[in-house]
Motif scaffolding. Structure first.
Motif, PDB file in Angstrom:
ATOM      1  N   ARG A  28       0.917  -1.253  -0.152  1.00 24.38           N
ATOM      2  CA  ARG A  28       0.048   0.105  -0.025  1.00 24.38           C
ATOM      3  C   ARG A  28       1.035   1.354  -0.001  1.00 24.38           C
ATOM      4  O   ARG A  28       1.073   1.850  -0.982  1.00 24.38           O
ATOM      5  N   ASP A  29       1.441   1.582   1.190  1.00 20.74           N
ATOM      6  CA  ASP A  29       2.315   2.918   1.057  1.00 20.74           C
ATOM      7  C   ASP A  29       3.604   2.649   0.382  1.00 20.74           C
ATOM      8  O   ASP A  29       3.974   3.428  -0.635  1.00 20.74           O
ATOM      9  N   HIS A 113      -8.510  -0.458   7.794  1.00 18.43           N
ATOM     10  CA  HIS A 113      -7.737   0.676   8.268  1.00 18.43           C
ATOM     11  C   HIS A 113      -8.221   2.067   7.681  1.00 18.43           C
ATOM     12  O   HIS A 113      -8.257   2.437   6.409  1.00 18.43           O
ATOM     13  N   SER A 158      -6.456   5.828  11.757  1.00 17.16           N
ATOM     14  CA  SER A 158      -5.206   6.824  11.696  1.00 17.16           C
ATOM     15  C   SER A 158      -5.660   8.004  11.799  1.00 17.16           C
ATOM     16  O   SER A 158      -6.505   8.769  10.850  1.00 17.16           O
ATOM     17  N   GLU A 160      -4.283  11.103  10.313  1.00 15.71           N
ATOM     18  CA  GLU A 160      -2.879  11.322   9.194  1.00 15.71           C
ATOM     19  C   GLU A 160      -2.355  12.771   9.560  1.00 15.71           C
ATOM     20  O   GLU A 160      -3.084  13.573  10.068  1.00 15.71           O
ATOM     21  N   PRO A 188       0.707   8.254  12.785  1.00 12.40           N
ATOM     22  CA  PRO A 188       1.378   8.266  11.672  1.00 12.40           C
ATOM     23  C   PRO A 188       2.317   9.485  11.843  1.00 12.40           C
ATOM     24  O   PRO A 188       1.644  10.645  12.106  1.00 12.40           O
ATOM     25  N   THR A 190       3.394  11.259   9.380  1.00 10.30           N
ATOM     26  CA  THR A 190       2.995  11.243   7.829  1.00 10.30           C
ATOM     27  C   THR A 190       4.359  11.727   7.005  1.00 10.30           C
ATOM     28  O   THR A 190       4.542  11.456   5.952  1.00 10.30           O
ATOM     29  N   HIS A 219       3.488   4.620  12.591  1.00  8.58           N
ATOM     30  CA  HIS A 219       3.587   4.480  10.977  1.00  8.58           C
ATOM     31  C   HIS A 219       4.794   5.745  10.648  1.00  8.58           C
ATOM     32  O   HIS A 219       4.144   6.898  10.655  1.00  8.58           O
ATOM     33  N   HIS A 221       7.458   7.781   8.516  1.00  9.45           N
ATOM     34  CA  HIS A 221       8.281   8.080   7.337  1.00  9.45           C
ATOM     35  C   HIS A 221       9.492   8.573   7.600  1.00  9.45           C
ATOM     36  O   HIS A 221       9.885   8.998   8.499  1.00  9.45           O
TER      37      HIS A 221
HETATM   38  O1  KIV Z   1       1.534   8.366   6.085  1.00 11.95           O
HETATM   39  C1  KIV Z   1       0.399   8.186   6.511  1.00 11.95           C
HETATM   40  O2  KIV Z   1      -0.100   9.136   7.260  1.00 11.95           O
HETATM   41  C2  KIV Z   1      -0.392   7.174   5.826  1.00 11.95           C
HETATM   42  C3  KIV Z   1      -1.949   6.930   6.453  1.00 11.95           C
HETATM   43  C4  KIV Z   1      -2.742   6.617   5.479  1.00 11.95           C
HETATM   44  C5  KIV Z   1      -1.585   6.008   7.590  1.00 11.95           C
HETATM   45  O3  KIV Z   1       0.146   6.490   5.061  1.00 11.95           O
END
Ligand code: KIV
Ligand code: ZN
Length: 548
Positions: A28-29, A113, A158, A160, A188, A190, A219, A221
């Motif tokens: 997904r991501d 989710h 979540s 975001e 997240p 994000t 979650h 990044h």
């Molecule tokens: O990075 C993010 O905020 C997402 C959310 C959909 C969990 O990918």
């Protein structure tokens, strides 16, 4: 806090004591990384490898994003068994959750989710909603999901851009959705903005507000290169689900990498007392290679755990130390992540079974027709190459997994090339049922042949592939090594920022052959997308514009 059903405030299966739930979001991501688009069949291959890796949850996609993604999620939900949950992402907006539920209903363990942005910057500029509206939508859709899926399903929420959301508001949202029936609260980072100490405090604050009524997830990044560090700080602060991707693939600088987080938990148990992830780490290398191959995202040599140098020792002092005792310079064994370090000569292969066993040692499962095809290719390779190495075998398997349905076939080619680069090529093909030939000159043999293929394709399809990237590397270090070509291409009729770009792979001891194979694979993918509709053929092609 009031509960959705007053008899039992805890929903979903929860995470057993002592476990850290590994939620893999490569499909997904990870798949949202620009240029990483996979076909539904390729997604299924990755899901199978994730199942062998024994992750706890496979986030298979975003069903409302495109018909192709819906179908890929549905097929993964149908096929995945053995206690592994299949998750689908949905915005808190009419249409999305229904579509996601439709796709994962067939899963042994469905995991929905839901998400909505909670930071002011997203609410004001992207969603044009007030905080109150976002909170009301969150509660509405979590309640809907709980009523629709029942009390045992996992419902994750979540917020975001949580790490840039005003804390009191964020805590109110998480408390409200927990009351509405969310069983996992994902936090997240994000845009990869957080720093480990502050992210740990944020996790602690959410935990302080909701207690044990829901599992805390994170979650992260990697925009500041801190995704793994933030994830580990979160676990120390009470998170019991981590959202990660193979090779750290993902939007922009990517997500926290599965292999780094899992091996950190395993290598430093004293830092995570009484906690463990139940991943089959010997499958990490196979998973990493497959994802890298199918997405066309090569792994930097010095990438932790899965880079080609991660277990290489160059300096004399290090080599001497490792020979005396590997613990001098290795904090984990290569075997623990699925690197056997051995090579195999084809002479030692006792037929298909021997090959299957060898591949199993390397973390790869092949059987039936696939095994036959890889075996034939290995025997053929042994004719043109002195030694067939582990890397050769893995490359053969990967090439097979990246195969596509073909409406364009290459029948033959020839090339004349002289010093100075000037080359004259010709190619004969079958294009959508018509036999065609093309001739062209070029500044080198590959260029002349690609142009010859274009000459054959254009009159039938009205376009030809246009290269956007071309890369060639040797599979192993020997002089008679196979060449592996990765290229990306678009249709000449499809220009601009929204153009569909696909990958093509080729493998041969003859680099011209490998290049042509990769070009033909890409042409077939582009043609498939044209015939079936791009959103059907390529799951990564989003039809909605405001996706995470
Ligand atoms: O990075 C993010 O905020 C997402 C959310 C959909 C969990 O990918
Ligand atoms: Zn993300």
């Amino acid at each position: 806090m009031t509960s959705f059903e007053s008899t039992n405030p805890r929903f979903g299966a929860g995470v057993p004591a002592g476990a850290v739930r590994i939620f893999d979001t490569t499909l997904r991501d990870g798949e949202q990384a620009p240029g990483a688009g996979l076909t539904a069949a390729e997604k299924l291959e990755v899901a199978r490898q994730l199942a062998r890796l024994k992750v706890d949850v496979i986030e298979a996609g975003f069903p409302a994003a495109s018909p192709g993604d819906f179908e890929a999620v549905r097929r993964i939900a149908q096929e995945t068994r053995g206690g592994i949950a299949v998750a689908a992402l949905a915005r808190c907006r009419d249409g999305d959750p229904q579509r996601a539920v439709e796709a994962i209903r067939v899963a042994e363990r469905p995991h929905l989710h839901l998400f909505i942005a909670t930071s002011d910057i997203h609410l004001v500029h992207k969603l044009r909603m007030t905080r109150e509206q976002a909170l009301a939508e969150s509660v509405r859709w979590v309640k809907w999901a709980r009523q629709t899926l029942g009390r045992d399903a996992e419902i994750e929420f979540s917020g975001e851009d949580a790490s840039r959301t005003e804390l009191d508001y964020l805590l109110d949202v998480y408390e409200a959705v927990t009351e509405a029936g969310a069983s996992t609260l994902n936090i997240p980072d994000t845009v990869g903005y957080a720093i480990p100490s502050e992210f740990g405090r944020l996790v602690g604050a959410v935990k302080g507000r909701v207690g044990d009524a829901a599992t805390i997830s994170v979650h992260c990044h990697n925009d500041l290169g801190l995704a793994t560090a933030n994830t580990l700080a979160a676990v120390q602060a009470g998170a019991r689900q981590v959202e990660v991707t193979i090779n750290g693939l993902g939007e922009r600088a990517g997500n926290a990498s599965l292999e780094e987080v899992v091996m950190a938990l395993r290598t430093r148990p004293a830092q995570f007392p009484d906690l463990a992830a139940s991943v089959a780490t010997e499958q990490i290398t196979a998973a990493s290679r497959l994802v890298s191959y199918l997405t066309g995202f090569t792994i930097q040599p010095n990438k932790a755990i899965v880079g080609s140098n991660a277990f290489a020792h160059e300096s004399g002092i290090h080599q001497d130390g490792v020979l005396k005792n590997p613990l001098t310079y290795e904090i984990m064994t290569p075997q623990s992540v699925g690197l056997s370090g051995s090579t195999l000569s084809i002479g030692k292969l006792s037929g298909r079974r021997g090959l299957q066993g060898k591949l199993r040692e390397l973390g790869v499962e092949v059987e039936g027709e696939e095994l036959d095809a890889v075996y034939r290719a290995a025997i053929q390779l042994a004719d043109s190459k002195k030694e067939v190495t582990d890397a050769d075998l893995l490359a053969l398997v990967e090439q097979r997994k990246a195969d596509v349905p073909r409406s364009i076939e290459l029948l033959g080619w020839s090339i004349t090339s002289s010093s100075g680069g000037h080359s004259v090529g010709s190619a004969s093909l079958v294009v959508a049922g018509s036999a065609k030939a093309g001739n062209s000159t070029g500044n080198g043999p590959v260029n002349a042949l690609f142009k010859s293929v274009d000459e054959a394709i254009r009159p039938v399809l009205g376009w030809n592939p246009v290269l956007t990237e071309y890369e060639i590397k040797a599979v192993s270090g020997d002089g008679d090594a196979q060449g592996q070509v990765l290229l990306r291409a678009r249709r000449s009729s499809d220009e601009g920022p929204g153009a569909l770009v696909v990958t093509g792979h080729g493998l041969s001891t003859n680099i011209i052959e490998a290049s042509l194979e990769a070009y033909i694979v890409a042409a077939n993918k582009l043609h498939g997308a044209e015939i079936n509709g791009v959103e059907v053929a390529f799951v990564g092609r989003r039809v909605a514009e405001d996706l995470p």
